[in-house]
Design a protein around this motif. Structure first.
Motif, PDB file in Angstrom:
ATOM      1  N   ILE A 298       0.857  -1.194   0.000  1.00 14.09           N
ATOM      2  CA  ILE A 298       0.000   0.000   0.000  1.00 14.09           C
ATOM      3  C   ILE A 298       0.892   1.243   0.000  1.00 14.09           C
ATOM      4  N   PHE A 299       0.557   2.231  -0.822  1.00  9.96           N
ATOM      5  CA  PHE A 299       1.384   3.427  -0.933  1.00  9.96           C
ATOM      6  C   PHE A 299       1.596   4.082   0.432  1.00  9.96           C
ATOM      7  N   SER A 300       0.529   4.246   1.186  1.00  7.91           N
ATOM      8  CA  SER A 300       0.651   4.833   2.519  1.00  7.91           C
ATOM      9  C   SER A 300      -0.338   4.150   3.452  1.00  7.91           C
ATOM     10  N   TYR A 301       0.182   3.334   4.337  1.00  7.59           N
ATOM     11  CA  TYR A 301      -0.687   2.647   5.288  1.00  7.59           C
ATOM     12  C   TYR A 301      -1.312   3.660   6.253  1.00  7.59           C
ATOM     13  N   ARG A 302      -0.541   4.658   6.640  1.00  5.73           N
ATOM     14  CA  ARG A 302      -1.055   5.673   7.562  1.00  5.73           C
ATOM     15  C   ARG A 302      -2.222   6.435   6.926  1.00  5.73           C
ATOM     16  N   LEU A 303      -2.101   6.730   5.634  1.00  4.01           N
ATOM     17  CA  LEU A 303      -3.178   7.439   4.934  1.00  4.01           C
ATOM     18  C   LEU A 303      -4.446   6.596   4.888  1.00  4.01           C
ATOM     19  N   SER A 304      -4.309   5.288   4.759  1.00  2.00           N
ATOM     20  CA  SER A 304      -5.488   4.424   4.727  1.00  2.00           C
ATOM     21  C   SER A 304      -6.219   4.447   6.061  1.00  2.00           C
ATOM     22  N   ILE A 305      -5.494   4.564   7.163  1.00  2.00           N
ATOM     23  CA  ILE A 305      -6.118   4.643   8.488  1.00  2.00           C
ATOM     24  C   ILE A 305      -6.810   5.996   8.669  1.00  2.00           C
ATOM     25  N   ILE A 306      -6.127   7.074   8.268  1.00  2.00           N
ATOM     26  CA  ILE A 306      -6.735   8.408   8.365  1.00  2.00           C
ATOM     27  C   ILE A 306      -8.011   8.466   7.528  1.00  2.00           C
ATOM     28  N   SER A 307      -7.949   7.891   6.341  1.00  2.00           N
ATOM     29  CA  SER A 307      -9.121   7.866   5.464  1.00  2.00           C
ATOM     30  C   SER A 307     -10.254   7.071   6.100  1.00  2.00           C
ATOM     31  N   PHE A 308      -9.919   5.967   6.755  1.00  2.00           N
ATOM     32  CA  PHE A 308     -10.948   5.149   7.410  1.00  2.00           C
ATOM     33  C   PHE A 308     -11.724   5.958   8.443  1.00  2.00           C
ATOM     34  N   TRP A 309     -11.009   6.635   9.331  1.00  2.00           N
ATOM     35  CA  TRP A 309     -11.692   7.383  10.389  1.00  2.00           C
ATOM     36  C   TRP A 309     -12.436   8.586   9.828  1.00  2.00           C
ATOM     37  N   GLY A 310     -11.890   9.194   8.762  1.00  2.00           N
ATOM     38  CA  GLY A 310     -12.603  10.309   8.133  1.00  2.00           C
ATOM     39  C   GLY A 310     -13.923   9.859   7.535  1.00  2.00           C
ATOM     40  N   ILE A 311     -13.887   8.758   6.795  1.00  2.00           N
ATOM     41  CA  ILE A 311     -15.109   8.238   6.185  1.00  2.00           C
ATOM     42  C   ILE A 311     -16.103   7.808   7.255  1.00  2.00           C
ATOM     43  N   THR A 312     -15.618   7.131   8.290  1.00  6.44           N
ATOM     44  CA  THR A 312     -16.497   6.604   9.339  1.00  6.44           C
ATOM     45  C   THR A 312     -17.261   7.717  10.050  1.00  6.44           C
ATOM     46  N   PHE A 313     -16.572   8.791  10.408  1.00 10.45           N
ATOM     47  CA  PHE A 313     -17.226   9.845  11.177  1.00 10.45           C
ATOM     48  C   PHE A 313     -17.997  10.830  10.297  1.00 10.45           C
ATOM     49  N   ILE A 314     -17.454  11.192   9.151  1.00  9.04           N
ATOM     50  CA  ILE A 314     -18.074  12.241   8.336  1.00  9.04           C
ATOM     51  C   ILE A 314     -19.298  11.718   7.589  1.00  9.04           C
ATOM     52  N   TYR A 315     -19.229  10.487   7.074  1.00  8.17           N
ATOM     53  CA  TYR A 315     -20.336   9.943   6.293  1.00  8.17           C
ATOM     54  C   TYR A 315     -21.632   9.904   7.105  1.00  8.17           C
ATOM     55  N   MET A 316     -21.533   9.693   8.397  1.00  5.19           N
ATOM     56  CA  MET A 316     -22.714   9.554   9.250  1.00  5.19           C
ATOM     57  C   MET A 316     -23.619  10.792   9.213  1.00  5.19           C
ATOM     58  N   TRP A 317     -23.060  11.953   8.874  1.00  5.51           N
ATOM     59  CA  TRP A 317     -23.810  13.206   8.933  1.00  5.51           C
ATOM     60  C   TRP A 317     -24.284  13.693   7.568  1.00  5.51           C
ATOM     61  N   ALA A 318     -24.000  12.940   6.515  1.00  7.15           N
ATOM     62  CA  ALA A 318     -24.225  13.447   5.157  1.00  7.15           C
ATOM     63  C   ALA A 318     -25.634  13.202   4.622  1.00  7.15           C
ATOM     64  N   GLY A 319     -26.420  12.338   5.253  1.00  8.74           N
ATOM     65  CA  GLY A 319     -27.737  11.956   4.733  1.00  8.74           C
ATOM     66  C   GLY A 319     -28.691  13.087   4.437  1.00  8.74           C
ATOM     67  N   PRO A 320     -28.750  14.177   5.261  1.00 13.96           N
ATOM     68  CA  PRO A 320     -29.749  15.230   5.003  1.00 13.96           C
ATOM     69  C   PRO A 320     -29.623  15.929   3.652  1.00 13.96           C
ATOM     70  N   HIS A 321     -28.492  15.752   2.937  1.00 10.63           N
ATOM     71  CA  HIS A 321     -28.406  16.441   1.636  1.00 10.63           C
ATOM     72  C   HIS A 321     -29.399  15.865   0.619  1.00 10.63           C
ATOM     73  N   HIS A 322     -30.029  14.728   0.944  1.00 13.82           N
ATOM     74  CA  HIS A 322     -31.080  14.184   0.075  1.00 13.82           C
ATOM     75  C   HIS A 322     -32.405  14.899   0.283  1.00 13.82           C
ATOM     76  N   LEU A 323     -32.474  15.748   1.295  1.00 10.60           N
ATOM     77  CA  LEU A 323     -33.752  16.363   1.667  1.00 10.60           C
ATOM     78  C   LEU A 323     -33.707  17.883   1.592  1.00 10.60           C
ATOM     79  N   HIS A 324     -32.889  18.430   0.673  1.00 11.01           N
ATOM     80  CA  HIS A 324     -32.906  19.870   0.431  1.00 11.01           C
ATOM     81  C   HIS A 324     -34.295  20.308  -0.048  1.00 11.01           C
ATOM     82  N   TYR A 325     -34.682  21.520   0.348  1.00  9.72           N
ATOM     83  CA  TYR A 325     -35.959  22.113  -0.074  1.00  9.72           C
ATOM     84  C   TYR A 325     -37.162  21.262   0.370  1.00  9.72           C
ATOM     85  N   THR A 326     -37.046  20.636   1.528  1.00 10.57           N
ATOM     86  CA  THR A 326     -38.175  19.882   2.092  1.00 10.57           C
ATOM     87  C   THR A 326     -38.514  20.479   3.454  1.00 10.57           C
ATOM     88  N   ALA A 327     -39.381  19.794   4.204  1.00 10.68           N
ATOM     89  CA  ALA A 327     -39.776  20.261   5.531  1.00 10.68           C
ATOM     90  C   ALA A 327     -38.702  20.021   6.581  1.00 10.68           C
TER      91      ALA A 327
END
Length: 548
Positions: A298-327
């Motif tokens: 792997i080019f950067s093992y450390r980068l793969s770990i940083i990416s894992f935690w970024g995806i894990t925490f940030i993705y959890m909050w992204a769902g509301p973008h499917h509900l723009h211009y709604t109630a």
């Protein structure tokens, strides 16, 4: 299969299958006038069929205790075959659904063949049938190799495979009968949801128990992604499917949520199903099979770990973008949009890490179609994540939402990312599992690759054009301040793009059929003599913690 089990384990299989048969019989008897009766009959027939399989080898000699010193690959082999079977079935339904938009008469006046019933059958067949079986099979393979430990149970992997595919069959047949919870992902019946929880908890237990028994102290990053996929999908499934059935003899149920709360729960589930089922799990696949096939760390093992935690925490909050211009409250919409844009950073970190891993191996990419599948998957992953973050921005979403642009985005990820990395992993895995030096036909792998790539490009570009034209036509006003185009005019304008979409999907399906044939012929021509099981081997060089 049965020969690897002790007499006590064979007896346990019979007990479990008998229990499923009894439940199926009870459902078939109580729900005779309801789809629940059909599903009871399906469960009964499936379990009785498996009982005969177990009985056919019940009196085989006891396996040698030495079997426990080798990897347990039989469930993985069956998982690969099921993956390719679901690929053909699910993609065939997808081509049919696409063709219905161009030629609506292809329903043949059959209620089960309507768009509203075939569409969820297609998505479930591809996402959960094809993708889910691929994740189960590859995760059990990666788990054993990177932890140098055999799976802890001999029956539980078979229960997961049998139970999961029974769930998929019940879900697909339920959609064809018109039974869903009426949500975006057309959730299946309440009893199927309960059954999946039992299966999924067993899957999680297998993973945790194997890691606890590992002989390699380090947990390789692919297992981080697989574990996140298993754990978070369990949480999502339970909360999104809290429902009250009309009765125990009726398939219909009512969601515990309503209104905007139900919408928010649905898209918290929906977007995180993309995040952890269609992203985290397949990144686990990417982080093992791409370096293994390329012969590079792997080019950067450390980068793969940083990416894992970024995806894990940030993705959890992204769902509301499917509900723009709604109630949905404005601040929740803005929160989803903000986190969706930030999500581009860890997503591109993973895509860039994968492509940088190929430095020094680009000559293999030119000559090895299997590795090319994985390379193209990484490229499409990067493109899809950029597009997703871009479409989450509110002004962009006002143009793209409810249009075919969303369909293009989804299929760029599904065909270009998920299917490509899966086919690359399977083409790597099949020769290893059946002790072959290579696939039955390297030329057919090339044919599959070009059909898949051409189909993906045609499909995605057709839907990009269609979606943007739709969005523009829907918001074009004339001098008097009224809409220039009626809705039916926008539908008519889409017809050539829907034809192109069908052609692209058909090319991708042809590639999948070629791949299934190649896999089947590789299995058929494998050495007939009893194969020595693969002993515990050192962890692959890329799996150890490399120097940065």
């Amino acid at each position: 299969m049965v020969a690897q089990l002790t007499v006590a384990e064979r007896r346990l299989c019979l007990y479990l299958l008998a229990a499923v048969a009894i439940v199926g019989l009870a459902l078939a008897a109580t729900g005779r006038s309801d789809p629940i009766g059909v599903h009871g009959a399906i469960a009964l027939l499936a379990s009785v069929g498996m009982i005969f399989v177990v009985l056919s080898g019940y009196y085989e000699p006891e396996p040698s205790p030495e079997r426990l010193s080798h990897y347990y690959d039989d469930p993985i082999k069956v998982g690969i075959v099921l993956t390719m079977a679901w690929a053909v079935v699910g993609m065939f339904l997808g081509v049919w659904v696409a063709a219905l938009l161009a030629w609506p008469d292809l329903t043949f006046d059959a209620g089960w063949a309507s768009f509203g019933r075939l569409r969820p059958a297609h998505t479930t067949g591809v996402i959960f049938g094809f993708g889910g079986n691929a994740l189960i099979a590859t995760s059990l393979h990666v788990l054993q190799r990177t932890s140098r430990a055999r799976l802890p149970g001999q029956v539980s992997p078979w229960f997961v495979l049998f139970g999961y595919n029974l769930f998929c069959i019940i879900a697909v047949t339920g959609y064809l009968m018109g039974v869903t919870q009426s949500k975006e992902y057309a959730e299946p019946e309440w009893y199927a949801d309960i059954w999946l929880v039992i299966v999924w908890v067993t899957y999680l237990a297998i993973y945790v128990r194997t890691l606890a028994r590992r002989k390699e102290p380090h947990i390789y990053v692919a297992n981080w992604y697989y574990m996140a996929f298993i754990l978070v999908v369990a949480i999502l499934h339970v909360f999104n499917n809290i429902a009250v059935p009309v009765s125990l003899a009726h398939a219909k149920s009512y969601s515990a949520f309503s209104g905007v709360q139900d919408a928010m729960t649905q898209w918290w589930y929906g977007h995180n199903a993309v995040a952890f089922f269609l992203t985290a799990g397949f990144l686990g696949m990417l982080y093992y099979y791409l370096p293994k096939r390329a012969g590079r760390p792997i080019f950067s093992y450390r980068l793969s770990i940083i990416s894992f935690w970024g995806i894990t925490f940030i993705y959890m909050w992204a769902g509301p973008h499917h509900l723009h211009y709604t109630a949905l409250p404005q601040w929740v919409q803005s929160l989803g949009m903000t986190f969706s844009v930030i999500l581009l950073v860890p997503s591109w970190a993973s895509a860039g890490n994968a492509l940088a891993t190929l430095n020094g191996a680009w000559d293999k990419v030119r000559t090895d179609a299997t590795l090319r599948f994985m390379m193209v998957a990484a490229v499409f992953y990067g493109l899809s994540t950029f597009e997703g973050s871009f479409m989450a921005i509110r002004p962009v979403n006002s143009l793209s939402h409810y249009t075919d642009w969303t369909v293009a985005h989804v299929h760029a990820g599904a065909l270009g990312w998920v299917a490509m990395i899966t086919f690359g992993a399977i083409y790597s895995l099949v020769p290893w599992m059946w002790k072959r030096e290579h696939m039955y036909s390297a030329r057919l792998v090339e044919v599959h690759f070009w059909f898949a790539l051409a189909g993906t490009i045609i499909y995605v570009f057709a839907m990009w054009n269609s979606g943007i034209i739709q969005g523009l036509m829907w918001r074009t006003y004339n001098e008097s301040g009224t809409l220039t185009y009626s809705f039916i005019e926008s539908v008519e304008a889409m017809h050539p793009y829907y034809i192109a979409r069908t052609v692209g999907g058909l090319l991708f399906l042809i590639g999948a059929v070629v791949g299934a044939y190649n896999v089947w012929m590789t299995i058929r021509t494998a050495p007939r003599q009893a194969e020595a099981a693969e002993p515990d081997l050192p962890v692959p060089t890329f799996a150890a913690r490399p120097a940065e």
